[in-house]
Scaffold this motif. Structure first.
Motif, mmCIF file in Angstrom:
data_model
loop_
_atom_site.group_PDB
_atom_site.id
_atom_site.type_symbol
_atom_site.label_atom_id
_atom_site.label_comp_id
_atom_site.label_asym_id
_atom_site.label_seq_id
_atom_site.Cartn_x
_atom_site.Cartn_y
_atom_site.Cartn_z
ATOM 1 N N LYS A 1 44.794 49.840 32.654
ATOM 2 C CA LYS A 1 45.448 50.925 33.377
ATOM 3 C C LYS A 1 45.818 50.490 34.790
ATOM 4 C CE LYS A 1 43.400 54.662 30.742
ATOM 5 N NZ LYS A 1 42.230 55.564 30.694
ATOM 6 N N VAL A 2 45.060 49.541 35.339
ATOM 7 C CA VAL A 2 45.341 49.068 36.699
ATOM 8 C C VAL A 2 46.615 48.214 36.714
ATOM 9 C CG1 VAL A 2 44.459 47.656 38.606
ATOM 10 C CG2 VAL A 2 42.896 49.107 37.298
ATOM 11 N N ILE A 3 46.834 47.467 35.622
ATOM 12 C CA ILE A 3 47.921 46.480 35.618
ATOM 13 C C ILE A 3 49.281 47.111 35.919
ATOM 14 C CG2 ILE A 3 48.306 46.568 33.086
ATOM 15 C CD1 ILE A 3 48.467 43.383 35.161
ATOM 16 N N GLY A 4 49.511 48.318 35.378
ATOM 17 C CA GLY A 4 50.783 48.995 35.616
ATOM 18 C C GLY A 4 50.992 49.285 37.098
ATOM 19 N N TRP A 5 49.925 49.682 37.752
ATOM 20 C CA TRP A 5 50.027 49.960 39.185
ATOM 21 C C TRP A 5 50.400 48.699 39.965
ATOM 22 C CZ3 TRP A 5 49.950 54.481 41.785
ATOM 23 C CH2 TRP A 5 49.599 55.614 41.050
ATOM 24 N N VAL A 6 49.825 47.592 39.550
ATOM 25 C CA VAL A 6 50.079 46.341 40.283
ATOM 26 C C VAL A 6 51.467 45.791 39.953
ATOM 27 C CG1 VAL A 6 49.317 43.952 40.559
ATOM 28 C CG2 VAL A 6 47.632 45.800 40.477
ATOM 29 N N GLN B 1 42.500 37.327 28.071
ATOM 30 C CA GLN B 1 41.218 37.443 27.371
ATOM 31 C C GLN B 1 40.206 38.291 28.126
ATOM 32 O OE1 GLN B 1 39.905 33.521 26.389
ATOM 33 N NE2 GLN B 1 41.409 33.328 24.750
ATOM 34 N N THR B 2 40.049 38.053 29.427
ATOM 35 C CA THR B 2 38.980 38.767 30.140
ATOM 36 C C THR B 2 39.357 40.206 30.439
ATOM 37 O OG1 THR B 2 39.803 37.850 32.201
ATOM 38 C CG2 THR B 2 37.925 36.745 31.208
ATOM 39 N N HIS B 3 40.642 40.497 30.667
ATOM 40 C CA HIS B 3 41.006 41.848 31.070
ATOM 41 C C HIS B 3 41.709 42.633 29.976
ATOM 42 C CE1 HIS B 3 39.686 40.593 34.914
ATOM 43 N NE2 HIS B 3 40.721 39.816 35.162
ATOM 44 N N GLY B 4 42.022 41.984 28.867
ATOM 45 C CA GLY B 4 42.670 42.683 27.765
ATOM 46 C C GLY B 4 44.075 43.164 28.095
ATOM 47 N N ILE B 5 44.758 42.492 29.022
ATOM 48 C CA ILE B 5 46.129 42.897 29.333
ATOM 49 C C ILE B 5 47.114 42.180 28.405
ATOM 50 C CG2 ILE B 5 45.658 43.445 31.743
ATOM 51 C CD1 ILE B 5 46.836 40.691 32.477
ATOM 52 N N LEU B 6 48.362 42.645 28.394
ATOM 53 C CA LEU B 6 49.373 42.036 27.543
ATOM 54 C C LEU B 6 49.798 40.681 28.106
ATOM 55 C CD1 LEU B 6 51.638 45.170 26.985
ATOM 56 C CD2 LEU B 6 50.156 44.074 25.287
ATOM 57 N N PRO B 7 50.194 39.731 27.230
ATOM 58 C CA PRO B 7 50.665 38.426 27.712
ATOM 59 C C PRO B 7 51.822 38.559 28.717
ATOM 60 C CG PRO B 7 50.412 38.389 25.339
ATOM 61 C CD PRO B 7 50.157 39.794 25.767
ATOM 62 N N GLU B 8 52.737 39.516 28.469
ATOM 63 C CA GLU B 8 53.859 39.714 29.395
ATOM 64 C C GLU B 8 53.347 39.974 30.804
ATOM 65 O OE1 GLU B 8 53.618 40.593 26.192
ATOM 66 O OE2 GLU B 8 54.972 42.297 25.906
ATOM 67 N N HIS B 9 52.298 40.816 30.873
ATOM 68 C CA HIS B 9 51.751 41.152 32.190
ATOM 69 C C HIS B 9 51.135 39.933 32.856
ATOM 70 C CE1 HIS B 9 51.567 45.582 30.889
ATOM 71 N NE2 HIS B 9 52.614 45.370 31.664
ATOM 72 N N SER B 10 50.515 39.069 32.042
ATOM 73 C CA SER B 10 49.903 37.874 32.632
ATOM 74 C C SER B 10 50.979 36.984 33.236
ATOM 75 C CB SER B 10 49.095 37.113 31.577
ATOM 76 O OG SER B 10 49.950 36.447 30.670
ATOM 77 N N PHE B 11 52.172 36.973 32.633
ATOM 78 C CA PHE B 11 53.280 36.196 33.186
ATOM 79 C C PHE B 11 53.720 36.779 34.523
ATOM 80 C CE2 PHE B 11 53.572 34.119 29.165
ATOM 81 C CZ PHE B 11 54.163 32.900 29.458
ATOM 82 N N THR B 12 53.846 38.107 34.548
ATOM 83 C CA THR B 12 54.265 38.756 35.804
ATOM 84 C C THR B 12 53.263 38.442 36.910
ATOM 85 O OG1 THR B 12 55.072 40.515 34.386
ATOM 86 C CG2 THR B 12 55.055 40.949 36.746
#
Lengths: 548, 193
Positions: free
Chosen positions: A413-418, A378-389
């Motif tokens: 855009k940051v999530i992919g880097w992490v 919710q706060t960062h607008g990332i995909l649920p899959e990413h939140s699991f990772t």
């Protein structure tokens, strides 16, 4: 004599080695379940009854070692891999005249875990003795909660990838029948050559939470996902460290097959599962084995089987003679355990520091993994899959949020880097997030250079590699040292583009004929010439002019 | 015949605080043994009124089924259920569970006598009475803080054991199915452990 002593210590040394890697191996043969989920006396499935529709049914029994300083009923320390018998009190060794004194921390841990799994906390729970003879259980009985456990009737929600392409997150639920407090046993090391058993009572009396999950799962992947979620919850709560290879979390699987809508089939119990990955494999192997047995016209035996991770098979364990009789009886040395709903329900004669108050524990519960994931989405607008990772990897959420604080780059855009760059490198070298050679602020600086248009994304990846190798150097230093900055000198780019256009007349003709896609090929050639440092927006503009 | 004695010896429990009890059972009038009265006529007349006696974490202080004063009354044999006979395979099972051999005439007679003695409890009318686990069940369970106070006494413990290797206790190999009856007798003769 001297020679045999040397041999003995060598053997012991070897056994200790084994016990470190397979701490459960020495005690797996006699761990017996208190609760039977499926009845043994159910009608047997015959192979003739349309075998292609058989599906697996999986229930789990999980023993979670409570993360406490001292044991459940004695004040001796709890620690992994200490010298043998150094963590043993007179009570743990069952010396006559010793009596159990309940550890408040263990009760609170069980209540916390119960609340987090939506259980009903029994205001009054009871302790019972479960009898069996085994050398690593010196009292001849285990104190457990047979009649009335501390928590009952909960649920665990977990998610796994499903759907046709295995890329959809599917949310599932498993019912928790009960959570009971009980004592762990000691460890036995079997010396077959000398026909004797060496006993270490360090683990004897450590507090366990036995969680019983109803047979709501249908395959190894579901069971593995449920256990992984439980592991994260226990770790977030701090009630169990959850390390399966050290035996802090021990999972036994009850597996059967049946056709949907029909009564459950005869089950087997699979033990000796040392990791979440093996759990899935062991269960799937066992389901397939049972289906094969039925399809060949045989019947499944009700038995205990051990998983052999080397061969990937389950093998029958030495059989107990008939049904065990545990001769359960109320533990006479422990009155009922009472927990209180809130401070108002405390009776006056109870010392406040003596009381376990559910309301107080509820208020102190930390953020659970599922809540944390929802918050991240919710706060960062990332995909649920990413939140699991992120949540799956200890410290990764904190890392991600620290990076976000120092960069203007969008979280998406940051999530992919992490999750790709950073986690990929960590996994490759088997490092934890806290061991990362690149700090959150260093990564933030790199991303900022990219965001500001000083370097291209391919160069940014190059710089990341360089930062990983020579930690301590900042992204800016590396960019400057190796002259990796984006080429945005228009004159220079013009001349490079001109060369490319001149040497590829066919492509230029194609573009002029309307095939605009060929422009990308020319862009690639320009980037090759500049080693990926050319500002793509500028290059596209220049090439479009030159080919129009 | 004999009396049913309820062992309520005054014992000190480490798990239970001795202060702050709500009820005190006065059993001191019984010196040596306690005797209970099970007046059947009286209790059956009460049955209608107390079909459901529930205790709230404690015994009802004045359960009408529990006599105020202890009395003594012999039980005649015809009031008891028929005597239990112990079949051979039950003896076998019990021996295996308890790891004790008692397959002699005397042993069996002793067991049957013990069961007969306990048979007298069948006469007590307990309908509607929730069983007690312990006479201390109305007291709160003492809980302690999670602080290390014991352990680190391997030497003391190991010297109690006949058989040790380095810092381990030594036990006979486990997980071996118990030998058959005949073998067991032979084994017990040569037992070392």
């Amino acid at each position: 004599m001297a020679a045999s002593c040397v041999a003995a210590s060598e053997l012991l040394h070897n056994m200790r080695q084994t016990s470190i890697f397979y701490p459960k191996a020495s005690c797996l043969i006699r761990r017996i379940s208190t609760t039977s989920i499926q009845s043994d006396s159910q009608p047997q499935l015959k192979a003739k009854s349309v075998p292609q529709q058989l599906v697996g049914v999986v229930g789990l029994e999980i023993h979670a070692q409570i993360n406490s300083s001292t044991k459940l009923f004695s004040g001796s320390p709890v620690r992994f891999s200490a010298p043998p018998n150094s963590l043993v009190s007179f009570f743990d060794a069952s010396l006559p005249g010793t009596l159990p004194v309940l550890n408040k921390r263990c009760v609170e841990a069980a209540v916390m875990t119960g609340l987090s799994l939506n259980c009903t906390i029994n205001r009054k729970s009871l302790f019972d003795r479960k009898h069996y003879f085994y050398a690593d259980l010196p009292a001849g009985y285990q104190i457990t909660q047979h009649r009335r456990p501390i928590a009952v009737d909960g649920t665990l929600t977990y998610s796994l990838f499903g759907g046709k392409k295995k890329n959809q997150m599917i949310r599932k639920k498993v019912h928790i029948k009960q959570i009971q407090l009980e004592q762990d046993s000691g460890k036995s090391l079997h010396d077959d050559a000398r026909s004797q058993t060496l006993i270490d009572l360090n683990r004897a009396g450590v507090g366990l939470m036995e969680l019983v999950m109803e047979p709501d799962m249908s395959c190894g992947e579901e069971a593995a996902a449920a256990v992984r979620e439980l592991q994260l919850i226990l770790q977030a709560l701090g009630t169990c460290q959850g390390n399966m290879s050290e035996g802090q979390l021990r999972v036994d699987a009850n597996v059967s097959v049946h056709r949907p809508g029909e009564p459950l089939g005869i089950r087997t119990e699979v033990k000796n599962i040392n990791s979440v990955r093996y759990l899935a494999r062991a269960i799937n192997y066992e389901i397939q084995r049972q289906i094969d047995v039925l399809q060949r016209g045989g019947t499944v035996q009700s038995e205990t089987r051990a998983y052999d991770s080397k061969s990937g098979e389950t093998i029958p364990m030495r059989d107990k003679e008939g049904l065990q009789d545990y001769r359960f009886m109320p533990e006479p040395n422990l009155p009922p355990l009472i927990v209180y709903e809130d401070n108002a329900s405390l009776t006056t004669c109870i010392d406040a520091c003596q009381a376990v108050v559910v309301q107080k524990i509820k208020e102190g519960l930390p953020e659970l993994p599922s809540v944390k994931r929802d918050r991240l989405v919710q706060t960062h607008g990332i995909l649920p899959e990413h939140s699991f990772t992120l949540v799956n990897e200890e410290g990764l959420v904190e890392f991600f949020e620290a990076v976000l604080k120092e960069t203007k780059k969008e979280p998406r855009k940051v999530i992919g880097w992490v999750t790709n760059e950073l986690l990929g490198h960590l996994k490759q070298q088997d490092l934890s997030v806290s061991q990362s050679p690149i700090s959150p602020s260093a990564l933030a600086e790199l991303l900022e250079l990219h965001e500001m248009g000083h370097i291209s994304s391919s160069v940014a990846k190059q710089v990341f590699q360089e930062m990983w190798r020579s930690s301590g150097k900042t992204a800016l230093q590396i960019t400057q040292e190796q002259d990796l900055g984006l080429v945005s000198d228009t004159a220079q780019l013009h001349s490079i583009c001109q060369q490319v256009v001149d040497s590829h007349p066919d492509e230029v003709q194609a573009i002029r004929n309307g095939n605009k896609k060929v422009l990308n090929k020319l862009m690639g050639l320009v980037q090759k010439e500049t080693k990926g440092r050319a500002d793509p927006v500028l290059v596209r503009g220049i090439l479009q002019k030159k080919t129009s | 015949m004999s009396v049913v004695s309820l062992a309520l010896a005054s014992r000190t429990y480490r798990g239970v605080p001795l202060k702050g009890t709500r009820f005190s059972f006065n059993l001191s009038t019984n010196s040596g043994y306690s005797v209970i009265d099970f007046n059947r006529e009286r209790s059956s007349s009460f049955k209608k009124h107390i079909t459901c006696v529930t205790r709230q974490f404690s015994s009802q202080p004045h359960n009408p089924k529990v006599p105020k004063a202890a009395t003594w009354k012999p039980i005649s044999e015809d009031q008891l259920p028929p005597p239990t006979k112990i079949p051979a395979d039950l003896v076998d099972k019990l021996e295996r569970l308890a790891l004790v051999d008692f397959r002699t005439k005397q042993g069996l007679a002793c067991l049957e006598k013990a069961i007969r003695f306990a048979d007298q409890l069948h006469i007590v009318d307990t309908s509607g009475v929730e069983p007690m686990d312990s006479v201390l069940e109305d007291r709160s369970l003492y809980v302690r803080d999670d602080a290390v106070t014991e352990g680190n006494c391997a030497e003391d413990l190991l010297q109690l054991s006949k058989n040790t290797v380095e810092e381990y206790f030594v036990a006979p190999p486990g997980n071996i199915p118990l030998p058959k009856r005949e073998e067991r007798a032979a084994m017990l003769k040569h037992a070392e452990f």
